[in-house]
Design a protein around this motif. Sequence first.
Motif, PDB file in Angstrom:
ATOM      1  N   PRO A   1       0.818  -1.213   0.000  1.00 38.94           N
ATOM      2  CA  PRO A   1       0.000   0.000   0.000  1.00 38.94           C
ATOM      3  C   PRO A   1       0.851   1.262   0.000  1.00 38.94           C
ATOM      4  O   PRO A   1       1.952   1.299   0.546  1.00 38.94           O
ATOM      5  N   ILE A   2       0.311   2.301  -0.595  1.00 38.21           N
ATOM      6  CA  ILE A   2       0.959   3.610  -0.613  1.00 38.21           C
ATOM      7  C   ILE A   2       0.955   4.216   0.784  1.00 38.21           C
ATOM      8  O   ILE A   2       0.082   3.955   1.596  1.00 38.21           O
ATOM      9  N   ARG A   3       1.948   5.026   1.040  1.00 36.15           N
ATOM     10  CA  ARG A   3       1.988   5.760   2.301  1.00 36.15           C
ATOM     11  C   ARG A   3       1.839   7.238   1.985  1.00 36.15           C
ATOM     12  O   ARG A   3       2.639   7.800   1.243  1.00 36.15           O
ATOM     13  N   ILE A   4       0.819   7.865   2.546  1.00 31.64           N
ATOM     14  CA  ILE A   4       0.582   9.286   2.324  1.00 31.64           C
ATOM     15  C   ILE A   4       0.785  10.006   3.640  1.00 31.64           C
ATOM     16  O   ILE A   4       0.112   9.724   4.617  1.00 31.64           O
ATOM     17  N   ALA A   5       1.735  10.941   3.638  1.00 33.55           N
ATOM     18  CA  ALA A   5       1.969  11.708   4.857  1.00 33.55           C
ATOM     19  C   ALA A   5       0.860  12.712   5.055  1.00 33.55           C
ATOM     20  O   ALA A   5       0.246  13.188   4.101  1.00 33.55           O
ATOM     21  N   GLY A   6       0.596  13.064   6.297  1.00 33.37           N
ATOM     22  CA  GLY A   6      -0.431  14.052   6.604  1.00 33.37           C
ATOM     23  C   GLY A   6      -0.088  15.412   6.049  1.00 33.37           C
ATOM     24  O   GLY A   6       1.070  15.750   5.839  1.00 33.37           O
TER      25      GLY A   6
ATOM     26  N   PRO B   1      -3.954   8.284 -10.141  1.00 33.71           N
ATOM     27  CA  PRO B   1      -2.515   8.056 -10.299  1.00 33.71           C
ATOM     28  C   PRO B   1      -1.840   9.171 -11.104  1.00 33.71           C
ATOM     29  O   PRO B   1      -2.399   9.671 -12.081  1.00 33.71           O
ATOM     30  N   PHE B   2      -0.651   9.523 -10.667  1.00 28.15           N
ATOM     31  CA  PHE B   2       0.215  10.435 -11.408  1.00 28.15           C
ATOM     32  C   PHE B   2       1.549   9.739 -11.623  1.00 28.15           C
ATOM     33  O   PHE B   2       2.061   9.053 -10.730  1.00 28.15           O
TER      34      PHE B   2
ATOM     35  N   VAL C   1       3.581  12.562  -1.031  1.00 22.46           N
ATOM     36  CA  VAL C   1       3.105  11.246  -1.450  1.00 22.46           C
ATOM     37  C   VAL C   1       4.265  10.453  -2.041  1.00 22.46           C
ATOM     38  O   VAL C   1       4.805  10.809  -3.089  1.00 22.46           O
ATOM     39  N   LYS C   2       4.635   9.373  -1.373  1.00 20.27           N
ATOM     40  CA  LYS C   2       5.692   8.509  -1.880  1.00 20.27           C
ATOM     41  C   LYS C   2       5.165   7.596  -3.003  1.00 20.27           C
ATOM     42  O   LYS C   2       3.974   7.526  -3.248  1.00 20.27           O
ATOM     43  N   LYS C   3       6.097   6.917  -3.650  1.00 20.93           N
ATOM     44  CA  LYS C   3       5.710   6.067  -4.782  1.00 20.93           C
ATOM     45  C   LYS C   3       4.887   4.884  -4.308  1.00 20.93           C
ATOM     46  O   LYS C   3       5.027   4.398  -3.177  1.00 20.93           O
ATOM     47  N   LEU C   4       4.017   4.422  -5.185  1.00 21.10           N
ATOM     48  CA  LEU C   4       3.252   3.203  -4.961  1.00 21.10           C
ATOM     49  C   LEU C   4       4.118   2.023  -5.393  1.00 21.10           C
ATOM     50  O   LEU C   4       4.614   1.985  -6.521  1.00 21.10           O
TER      51      LEU C   4
ATOM     52  N   SER D   1       7.793   6.485 -11.661  1.00 23.84           N
ATOM     53  CA  SER D   1       7.156   6.084 -10.405  1.00 23.84           C
ATOM     54  C   SER D   1       5.698   6.529 -10.403  1.00 23.84           C
ATOM     55  O   SER D   1       5.333   7.526 -11.022  1.00 23.84           O
ATOM     56  N   ILE D   2       4.872   5.767  -9.681  1.00 23.59           N
ATOM     57  CA  ILE D   2       3.429   6.008  -9.617  1.00 23.59           C
ATOM     58  C   ILE D   2       3.077   6.561  -8.240  1.00 23.59           C
ATOM     59  O   ILE D   2       3.497   6.022  -7.217  1.00 23.59           O
ATOM     60  N   HIS D   3       2.281   7.628  -8.214  1.00 21.67           N
ATOM     61  CA  HIS D   3       1.879   8.276  -6.967  1.00 21.67           C
ATOM     62  C   HIS D   3       0.369   8.497  -7.005  1.00 21.67           C
ATOM     63  O   HIS D   3      -0.159   9.047  -7.972  1.00 21.67           O
ATOM     64  N   LEU D   4      -0.325   8.061  -5.955  1.00 23.51           N
ATOM     65  CA  LEU D   4      -1.780   8.172  -5.894  1.00 23.51           C
ATOM     66  C   LEU D   4      -2.179   9.392  -5.078  1.00 23.51           C
ATOM     67  O   LEU D   4      -1.827   9.503  -3.905  1.00 23.51           O
ATOM     68  N   LEU D   5      -2.947  10.295  -5.717  1.00 20.33           N
ATOM     69  CA  LEU D   5      -3.392  11.530  -5.076  1.00 20.33           C
ATOM     70  C   LEU D   5      -4.908  11.546  -4.939  1.00 20.33           C
ATOM     71  O   LEU D   5      -5.613  10.999  -5.800  1.00 20.33           O
TER      72      LEU D   5
END
Length: 360
Positions: free
Chosen positions: A4-9, A257-258, A290-293, A325-329
Amino acid sequence: MRVPIRIAGAASVSALMLLAVGCAGGPGAGKAKPGATEAVTPAEPLPMKATPRPATWTGTDHKAHQLRITPTRLARGSDSDLAHIQLDDEFKGMVPYYLTFSYTNTGKDTVSDVSPERNFSVNGADGQAAEQLSLFRSNPMATDSGLPPECRESGKAKLAPGASAAICGIFMLPKDGQPATVSYKDDGGDTLIWRVGGGKGGASAGVLPAGKPADGITTDSRSRPVSLRITPKGVRTGSLADLSRFDLDADEKKLVPFYVTMQYRNSGKYDLLPSMSDGVALRTVGGRTVKKLTLIDIGGPGVSQCPEAVPHKMVKPNGTVTECSIHLLPKGDAPAAVLFDGEGEGSEPVTWQASAGSGK
């Protein structure tokens, strides 16, 4: 199978910073300065359109409640506003920004313990979120300071249907910083954005133009530092259909995804495994990092719209590789900056401006 992706606050809320005279603070808490004099400087309002937006807030009852939130004023304060407060070292050289907003219960039930201020963020042009302060509103010193009236009082924690309240949040930014957006992390998953002024927030110190080559450092398989020449090639908007082969969870399927494409030239002495994208992150307009997925696809074709590495082989000295790299926003959010955080002695983060839709 996937990790899973990790999204910082969007912004971390500091320890309580304003204590009543004679009270003892806990670890990391600010303390009143004895004998400090206070010079009141009126806060300077910044241009921002006060557009009401429907929002979701989840309370301690774990139920989603419907609100209407409206940021009504963002103002730049002064150091003197907090003259009586002994702030942590991390806030030295920073100034307060006061975000005043109203919230209305648009649902059918009374809402208890409502605190939407925790979901707000004030963000720079590079997506760096300001640090939010929490104050004890009962301190009498605050009544004579330059704080706006809403910042001296607590908002209503209980709202009947149709009832409204106003409150102020305090956000700390460097003196040379300037807000570009105000955002609200909706508990329904989306991000709500309000632009400040022209929404650009001026140039950000230390942020390079999109596509400008820069130097970085990583390490090889034996943890030896290897220098890099890094060139961002673009940020593209993807589609969840591109990831249909992978088992995304329900929350991830709500995201967008970006794709971030970077070129790396090995300017060091040792061979490198093409895995530099592990240090890439997106900073968003809404103040997230947002780190990479990470997708597990052993022997599979990967994601053709965003190949992990081309060519997919060891990168020898003076060799180059292009990685994606893939990043989910969340919906409503957008890329603001690309960050490369390398490894090894002397490694420093490098940040570039990002423009969604570029690099196609």
